[in-house]
Design an enzyme around this catalytic site. Structure first.
Site, PDB file in Angstrom:
ATOM      1  N   PRO A  30       0.815  -1.218   0.000  1.00 37.76           N
ATOM      2  CG  PRO A  30       0.282  -0.747   2.236  1.00 37.76           C
ATOM      3  CD  PRO A  30       1.074  -1.711   1.370  1.00 37.76           C
TER       4      PRO A  30
ATOM      5  CE  LYS B 185      -0.041  -2.808  -8.137  1.00 28.36           C
ATOM      6  NZ  LYS B 185       0.027  -1.332  -7.919  1.00 28.36           N
TER       7      LYS B 185
ATOM      8  CB  SER C  84      -9.054  -0.352   0.169  1.00 29.84           C
ATOM      9  OG  SER C  84      -9.198  -0.931  -1.125  1.00 29.84           O
TER      10      SER C  84
ATOM     11  CD  GLU D  19      -3.010  -4.950   7.536  1.00 29.29           C
ATOM     12  OE1 GLU D  19      -4.158  -4.466   7.682  1.00 29.29           O
ATOM     13  OE2 GLU D  19      -1.984  -4.265   7.466  1.00 29.29           O
TER      14      GLU D  19
ATOM     15  CB  CYS E 195      -5.313  -0.464   8.781  1.00 35.48           C
ATOM     16  SG  CYS E 195      -3.745  -1.331   8.759  1.00 35.48           S
TER      17      CYS E 195
ATOM     18  CD  GLU F 164      -9.342   2.081   6.979  1.00 37.17           C
ATOM     19  OE1 GLU F 164      -8.383   1.791   7.701  1.00 37.17           O
ATOM     20  OE2 GLU F 164      -9.625   1.440   5.947  1.00 37.17           O
TER      21      GLU F 164
END
Length: 483
Positions: free
Chosen positions: A153, A178, A235, A256, A290, A386
């Site tokens: 992320p 990636k 996400s 996750e 998160c 969130e």
């Protein structure tokens, strides 16, 4: 005069390459709002090449004795330390994070986590042999899975890359990683560092590969026939798409995803300490975490006092440029994220009250003020979804039972904390809270030895710890006749 943009390229089979079709995307520094680089926009040909490289390298890497894989990881950790300032500079440009905090809060745990998994590499074993049927001996082998397709992320590009590659490589897998399309710079530098170590020690060039790209690139990776596992931190929407794509050929999936951490503050808590620690845990990294302490539930008897103190803490918290040593956090990661966070505040119901912040800071970059919102109800959008920004919500509760109901009453289940001097209450809450982690009188510390991962829409699988290591292995039963 136009400044030439830096070129960030894929790293496949030990060499840097442009995308096969030459496509690129612009990469923006969120502290300035201006482009500083272009990155390869990888398509099917690039994914094919990276997967082929990882597949070719897998047998030799798998068959190394664990001590040799450990040696590689320890060398990588040393190289991270030696080139720490380069990593910090790349990450700060990637994310706009404060340079000082990146140096103190990210490099040391990253290096420690790599070294932890270097040690774990030598603990890759199954149960001891035994006879469970007369005349037959059973052995359990724990083996690497194969090629791992990994997607990191944009909130912690460097550290999440470590959480991905370190256990995978330690277990004997090969990797195609990636980074997010908004934060590829530090991952490309990591590829250079790891590639150098692999070359120095004479290991296959395709053990570790990086391809840059967007969501479509990630989909091509997950749906590719070569990887045996897909791992993503991102996400909930992205995780669900990965799980769906991976289901087409029954890949193993490690997810996750999002969080909405409840912070339950009882009437006997040390309010001053709780406010100070919660403000840091809520606003650190601009709340783009998160596990961030962004949903406070406080006993009604101290609610008003707590809100007043938290609003003052928010007002005293600073955001600003990466080279400013007096700021706690930098900008939001991108223009879309600034729009998302602003939208939550703009759509607040009439009964909500903004106690502090609630606005953008400056016109350059994507900075947002430390924000506190009170007067909320359990079904309000900002409580249920969130925000992923520097926004802390506060709700009152009447008793322990209601606190549990409110805390568990969201779709996420990653992290939580309880603030009380009553040990029995803390133990009861730790049992009843439906979250992968429960902190008591603290919030957000992580160590390499303990698992990180959630339940419900926060995903499944663990990062860090021996549990995270085992996620990158498979179990095989071998039975032999004694006759």
């Amino acid at each position: 005069m136009t400044t030439e943009l830096r070129r960030l390229r894929n790293y496949i089979a030990g060499e840097f390459r442009d995308a096969a079709d030459g496509r690129t995307t612009e990469v923006v520094n969120p502290a300035t709002g201006e482009a500083y680089a272009t990155a390869a926009l990888s398509g099917a040909a690039d994914v094919d090449a990276a997967m082929a490289a990882a597949e070719e390298a897998f047998p030799a890497w798998r068959d190394l004795v664990p001590a040799e894989r450990q040696k590689v990881l320890l060398k990588i950790a040393d190289a991270f330390e030696a080139r720490a300032e380069e990593l910090i500079a790349a990450e700060s440009e990637n994310t706009g994070k404060p340079i000082g905090l990146t140096r103190s809060e990210e490099i040391p745990p990253m290096v420690d986590q790599i070294r932890f998994f270097a040690g774990a590499a030598r603990l890759l074993e199954g149960r001891s042999a035994g006879e469970y049927m007369e005349g037959l001996t059973s052995i359990v082998r724990r083996e690497p899975i194969g090629v791992c397709a990994q997607v990191a992320p944009w909130n912690y590009p460097m550290m999440m890359a470590v959480w991905k590659f370190a256990p995978a490589l330690a277990a004997g897998n090969t990797v195609v990683l990636k980074p997010s399309d908004t934060t590829p710079a530090s991952t490309v530098l990591i590829a250079e560092i790891i590639g150098g170590v692999l070359e120095e020690l004479g290991h296959p060039k395709g053990v570790f590969n990086v391809i840059c790209g967007d969501r479509e690139t990630g989909r091509l990776m997950v749906e590719h026939p070569v990887p045996a596992m897909a791992s993503i931190t991102g996400s909930v929407r992205a995780g669900m798409q990965v799980a769906e794509s991976a289901s087409k050929d029954l890949k193993r999936v490690h997810l996750e995803l999002g969080g909405k951490a409840p912070v339950v503050v009882f009437e006997d808590a040390d309010i001053a300490k709780a406010v100070e620690d919660i403000a840091v845990a809520g606003y650190f990294n601009a709340g783009q975490d998160c596990t961030a302490a962004t949903r406070v539930l406080v006993h009604e008897s101290i609610h008003d006092e707590f809100v007043t103190a938290l609003a003052k803490a928010a007002t005293d918290t600073r955001t600003g440029a990466p080279d400013d040593e007096d700021v706690l956090y930098g900008p939001l990661n991108n223009a879309n994220q600034l729009k998302q966070v602003s939208g939550f505040i703009e759509r607040l119901p009439a009964h909500a009250k903004v106690e502090a912040g609630g606005h953008r800071v400056g016109e350059k970059g994507f900075f947002y003020a430390p924000t506190v919102v009170s007067g909320l109800k359990q079904d309000d959008e900002i409580v249920q979804h969130e925000v992923f920004g520097p926004v802390i919500t506060v709700q009152p509760f009447t008793d322990e039972a209601q606190a549990v109901t409110y805390a568990n009453g969201v779709e996420f289940a990653l992290a939580s904390s309880v603030w009380t001097k009553d040990h029995g209450r803390a133990m009861r809450m730790s049992k009843k809270l439906d979250f992968g982690c429960v902190w008591i009188n603290t919030h957000i510390p992580l160590v390499a030895e303990m698992p990180h991962g959630g339940f419900k829409k926060s995903g499944y699988g663990k990062d860090l710890s021996a549990y995270g290591f085992e996620d990158y292995t498979r179990v095989k039963h071998v039975m032999t006749s004694l006759d």
